[in-house]
Write a protein that holds these residues in place. Sequence first.
Motif, short mmCIF file in Angstrom:
data_model
loop_
_atom_site.label_atom_id
_atom_site.label_comp_id
_atom_site.label_asym_id
_atom_site.label_seq_id
_atom_site.Cartn_x
_atom_site.Cartn_y
_atom_site.Cartn_z
N GLU A 1 0.81 -1.22 0.00
CA GLU A 1 0.00 0.00 0.00
C GLU A 1 0.85 1.27 0.00
O GLU A 1 0.41 2.31 -0.45
N LYS A 2 2.08 1.21 0.52
CA LYS A 2 2.92 2.41 0.64
C LYS A 2 4.10 2.43 -0.33
O LYS A 2 4.57 3.50 -0.72
N THR A 3 4.58 1.26 -0.70
CA THR A 3 5.82 1.18 -1.48
C THR A 3 5.62 0.36 -2.74
O THR A 3 4.96 -0.67 -2.72
N ILE A 4 6.20 0.83 -3.84
CA ILE A 4 6.14 0.11 -5.12
C ILE A 4 7.51 0.17 -5.79
O ILE A 4 8.19 1.20 -5.76
N PHE A 5 7.91 -0.94 -6.40
CA PHE A 5 9.15 -0.98 -7.18
C PHE A 5 8.87 -1.68 -8.50
O PHE A 5 8.30 -2.77 -8.52
N SER A 6 9.27 -1.05 -9.60
CA SER A 6 9.04 -1.64 -10.92
C SER A 6 10.24 -1.43 -11.82
O SER A 6 11.04 -0.51 -11.61
N ALA A 7 10.36 -2.29 -12.82
CA ALA A 7 11.41 -2.18 -13.82
C ALA A 7 10.80 -1.71 -15.13
O ALA A 7 9.61 -1.90 -15.37
N LYS A 8 11.62 -1.09 -15.96
CA LYS A 8 11.12 -0.63 -17.25
C LYS A 8 12.18 -0.84 -18.32
O LYS A 8 13.39 -0.86 -18.06
#
Length: 313
Positions: free
Chosen positions: A234-241
């Motif tokens: 709910e507070k943290t997100i990590f993604s690659a692109k």
Amino acid sequence: MNKITLIFSLVLSLMFQAKPINDSIDFTDHINRVLWDDCDACGCAAGSGSSGFESLLNPQFIGIKYFAQHYKAKENMFVKDLSQDQYFNTLQVWGKIPVTKNLSVYASLPFHFHEKKTMQGDINISGIGDLNVMGIYRLMNSKDNFHQLNGGLGVKVPLGKFDEKGISGVNPSFQLGTGSWDYQAALNYKFQKNKLALLVNTDYTVKTVNKKHYRFGNQWNYAATGFYQIAGNEKTIFSAKAGLQGEVYDKNKQFNEVLPNTAGSALYGKLGFEASYKKFSLGGEVMLPAYSNLAGGDIEARSRFSVFINFGI
């Protein structure tokens, strides 16, 4: 072409190999904070347009971005090899403020500090660049929120210094600004479902004649970027692109006469990441050329790097 194939394959694998997850975390706000690369190529300190913006869907924010470019150029007409290193660096303040439900205003103000190494010694310039302002309008949003289309119209205000002596070099874009009022039109499409997102962007910049009777060539940018959320709550997100980004430049003119070796094009592959915590977001990206044909071959694109931090307000 191997670099193009590698990057393109990675994007496709992110898009099609990942399976929809019913309980996946919605990372719309995170993707929405991915911003423009607000710099022309070739240093384009001429600083007008952008090299393609990642998203036009950002929430209200303020942020800072650092963007670095490296090129190789011919030292002079008697040197065959591309021996001159040129470094273009930009520190940029930007923000995006919603005006209505479908209309927002984006603005950015860069500070450039550029360097090129010549046989006679290093040459450095620094100072404020040109102010960019754009109105962004949401043209379409599907009921399931999977598809969204946005359009924008913008103007570049010539605040950066244009040095007429600088246009005599191999790279006439070794400038702080174009010295002209330039105009931009843009389109941005986003597809997002579960942990996947795809952004496709294109923009075109019309550059006008400045007070020194010099006109930089019009510029067309295009980009496609795939995102995949690796982790989040709910507070943290990590993604690659990963993706591709291309740029096409028309010929420069002076006193309405076409100048040779000023047009060109380049195609980059890019890899990066985006992370967010509450209202803060952090991102980084590395770009390497898959194809480069700038200034009739007198300039070669080498690499680009960017990092940004934003705060939602």
